[in-house]
Scaffold this motif. Structure first.
Motif, PDB file in Angstrom:
ATOM      1  N   ILE A   1      23.878  22.804   2.011  1.00  0.00           N
ATOM      2  CA  ILE A   1      22.386  23.293   2.444  1.00  0.00           C
ATOM      3  C   ILE A   1      21.727  22.439   1.402  1.00  0.00           C
ATOM      4  N   TYR A   2      20.847  21.700   2.211  1.00  0.00           N
ATOM      5  CA  TYR A   2      19.934  20.509   1.652  1.00  0.00           C
ATOM      6  C   TYR A   2      18.477  21.025   1.277  1.00  0.00           C
ATOM      7  N   VAL A   3      17.920  20.520   0.558  1.00  0.00           N
ATOM      8  CA  VAL A   3      16.602  20.974   0.122  1.00  0.00           C
ATOM      9  C   VAL A   3      15.703  20.571   1.457  1.00  0.00           C
ATOM     10  N   THR A   4      16.025  19.631   2.208  1.00  0.00           N
ATOM     11  CA  THR A   4      15.246  19.169   3.361  1.00  0.00           C
ATOM     12  C   THR A   4      15.422  20.459   4.581  1.00  0.00           C
ATOM     13  N   ASP A   5      16.450  20.997   4.402  1.00  0.00           N
ATOM     14  CA  ASP A   5      16.709  22.011   5.426  1.00  0.00           C
ATOM     15  C   ASP A   5      15.527  23.122   5.975  1.00  0.00           C
TER      16      ASP A   5
ATOM     17  N   PRO B   1      22.141   8.578  -7.951  1.00  0.00           N
ATOM     18  CA  PRO B   1      21.205   8.629  -6.793  1.00  0.00           C
ATOM     19  C   PRO B   1      21.813   7.926  -5.419  1.00  0.00           C
ATOM     20  N   SER B   2      22.566   8.717  -4.674  1.00  0.00           N
ATOM     21  CA  SER B   2      23.464   7.911  -3.492  1.00  0.00           C
ATOM     22  C   SER B   2      22.966   8.562  -2.186  1.00  0.00           C
ATOM     23  N   SER B   3      21.912   9.349  -2.048  1.00  0.00           N
ATOM     24  CA  SER B   3      21.495  10.054  -0.755  1.00  0.00           C
ATOM     25  C   SER B   3      19.979  10.381  -1.056  1.00  0.00           C
ATOM     26  N   GLU B   4      19.406  10.265   0.243  1.00  0.00           N
ATOM     27  CA  GLU B   4      17.940  10.608   0.199  1.00  0.00           C
ATOM     28  C   GLU B   4      17.609  12.074  -0.264  1.00  0.00           C
ATOM     29  N   ALA B   5      18.488  13.140   0.292  1.00  0.00           N
ATOM     30  CA  ALA B   5      18.242  14.270  -0.022  1.00  0.00           C
ATOM     31  C   ALA B   5      19.281  14.785  -0.889  1.00  0.00           C
ATOM     32  N   LEU B   6      18.812  15.826  -1.717  1.00  0.00           N
ATOM     33  CA  LEU B   6      19.692  16.642  -2.560  1.00  0.00           C
ATOM     34  C   LEU B   6      20.139  18.111  -2.143  1.00  0.00           C
TER      35      LEU B   6
ATOM     36  N   GLY C   1      23.978  22.031  -4.809  1.00  0.00           N
ATOM     37  CA  GLY C   1      24.857  22.041  -5.635  1.00  0.00           C
ATOM     38  C   GLY C   1      24.108  20.902  -7.000  1.00  0.00           C
ATOM     39  N   HIS C   2      23.708  20.013  -6.115  1.00  0.00           N
ATOM     40  CA  HIS C   2      22.732  18.874  -7.023  1.00  0.00           C
ATOM     41  C   HIS C   2      21.704  19.439  -8.011  1.00  0.00           C
ATOM     42  N   LEU C   3      21.071  20.722  -7.554  1.00  0.00           N
ATOM     43  CA  LEU C   3      20.036  21.250  -8.226  1.00  0.00           C
ATOM     44  C   LEU C   3      20.576  22.170  -9.523  1.00  0.00           C
TER      45      LEU C   3
END
Length: 420
Positions: free
Chosen positions: A308-312, A95-100, A103-105
């Motif tokens: 592409i982030y899951v918060t986009d 866990p190094s960032s607020e949003a995944l 690719g993380h998913l």
């Protein structure tokens, strides 16, 4: 396992380890060379067909399309499963960032499929200690990010009755509080000794300093926390590290879905396992999810436009795909109609290969785009629709994850129905 494992000029061709993925002159990662260098095996269609036969479930899209392409002893896991033997799954997140980003998913989407298909328990390690040491984050911030990332992981749909999520800072070492529910309404809290740290020490004693330097490329400038960390990531491969789950089940096999850059950890683990009396963990390994700008390794967390982030928002996704997604189409409509697109370098096609479920539609797009009858704009439009739907679905699921749900997944407790 990195460039250090080669010889001569081959050493500089590509570097793949848990902290760096790069190819010479910004080129593509050669996965065939990785398989040869790491000593893992190509995931053959016969194994994929066997998964279908044993589970009565269609193979996941990531299996059908070769996203998960390599393995270690996956065949032995299937042999054991066919005999009626049990196993458990282990995967993780740093866990190094607020949003995944998407690719993380990928590993979590695939791990959920495996959990559902084989009906097995799962442990998910949040290596907040690793990120504290490598990213220069404070202990407090690393622990906070671990809980935030846990919400995104839970949003993938894991079954709380079969899943234990733990952060290293909270679980490793010492005594843990085990909540046991007896026939209601009785409730008991029992203190038990966690053997996770004991296994770490056993692993450490089996791995020399020269060995760990050879595998991971540590230098004299690295602090001792980095050198000792690999044992932390190895320990969940052994069932005795989780006495509240697997007490008396030390013969239980472990299978690890992960990206291939994590292979060095588990090559070391597999070397140690027989000396400690455990089965070698099996692995099923994925390729890297490419950056929007091109397939040159992993996406960069420092460049928000590479992923592409899951918060986009839907607007963000549309802008990123249209502006940054590298196209294999020609530079004019006339040339495109004549020569068609280069599908080998086209990022929208590669992303559709990950997330467009319909095989027939994907093949149609590939054929028409490759022949020049479909334009880049049309392909990007379809990708924007697919990604927007995926991200919106995840956002809704994530919004429904409460702190109480995180506590439930991370509670140290038995899972009485974990194999049913």
């Amino acid at each position: 396992m990195s460039a250090k494992d080669g010889e001569g000029e081959a050493e500089a061709e590509q570097v793949v380890n848990p902290w760096e993925v790069s190819a010479k002159d910004g080129g593509k990662i050669d996965y065939d060379k990785l398989i040869d260098k790491f000593g893992c095996q190509r995931l053959e269609k016969s194994l994929i067909d066997r998964v279908h036969r044993l589970t009565s479930r269609p193979p996941h899209v990531f299996l059908r399309r070769g996203v998960f392409f390599a393995h270690r002893d996956f065949n032995e896991i299937l042999d054991a499963y066919e005999r009626g033997d049990k196993f458990y799954l282990y995967t993780g997140r740093g866990p190094s960032s607020e949003a995944l980003h998407l690719g993380h998913l990928v590993p979590f989407m695939f791990t959920k499929y495996l959990q559902d298909a084989f009906k097995v328990p799962l442990v998910i390690q949040l290596t907040d200690d690793e990120k504290c040491m490598w990213k220069n984050l404070s202990v407090e911030e690393s622990k906070r990010l671990a809980r935030e990332n846990a919400k995104d992981i839970i949003a993938c749909g894991f079954d709380v009755s079969k899943t234990f999520i733990f952060s290293d800072f909270n679980y490793v070492g010492g005594y843990v509080l085990l909540i046991c529910i007896f026939p209601p309404p009785k409730l008991a809290s029992i203190l038990i000794l966690s053997t996770f740290y004991e296994n770490m020490v056993r692993i450490d004693k089996c791995v020399t300093y020269n060995k760990v330097v050879g595998i991971f490329g540590f230098t004299g400038e690295d602090h001792i926390g980095k050198i000792s960390f690999p044992a932390v990531q190895a320990a969940p491969s052994f069932p005795s590290s989780f006495p509240h789950l697997f007490s008396g089940k030390n013969d239980l096999r472990c299978m690890i879905p992960c990206a291939i850059d994590q292979d060095p950890y588990f090559r070391m683990t597999r070397d140690v396992a027989p000396r400690l009396g455990y089965h070698k963990p099996a692995l099923i390994e994925s390729s890297f999810f490419p950056a929007l700008q091109g397939e040159t390794g992993k996406m960069s967390a420092s460049d928000p436009n590479s992923a592409i982030y899951v918060t986009d928002s839907g607007k963000d996704i549309k802008n990123k795909v249209n502006k940054y997604a590298f196209s294999g189409g020609q530079d004019s409509v006339e040339k495109h109609r004549k020569y068609g697109a280069n599908l080998e370098v086209d990022i929208p096609i590669k992303y559709l290969g990950f997330f467009l479920e319909d095989d027939a539609e994907l093949e149609h797009i590939r054929r028409e785009y490759g022949a020049g009858r479909m334009l880049t704009g049309e392909v990007k439009k379809r990708l924007i629709e697919v990604l927007t739907e995926l991200v919106e679905r995840h956002r809704r699921a994530r919004a429904a994850v409460t702190d109480e749900m995180v506590d439930a997944f991370m509670a140290v407790r038995p899972l009485p129905n974990m194999f049913s």
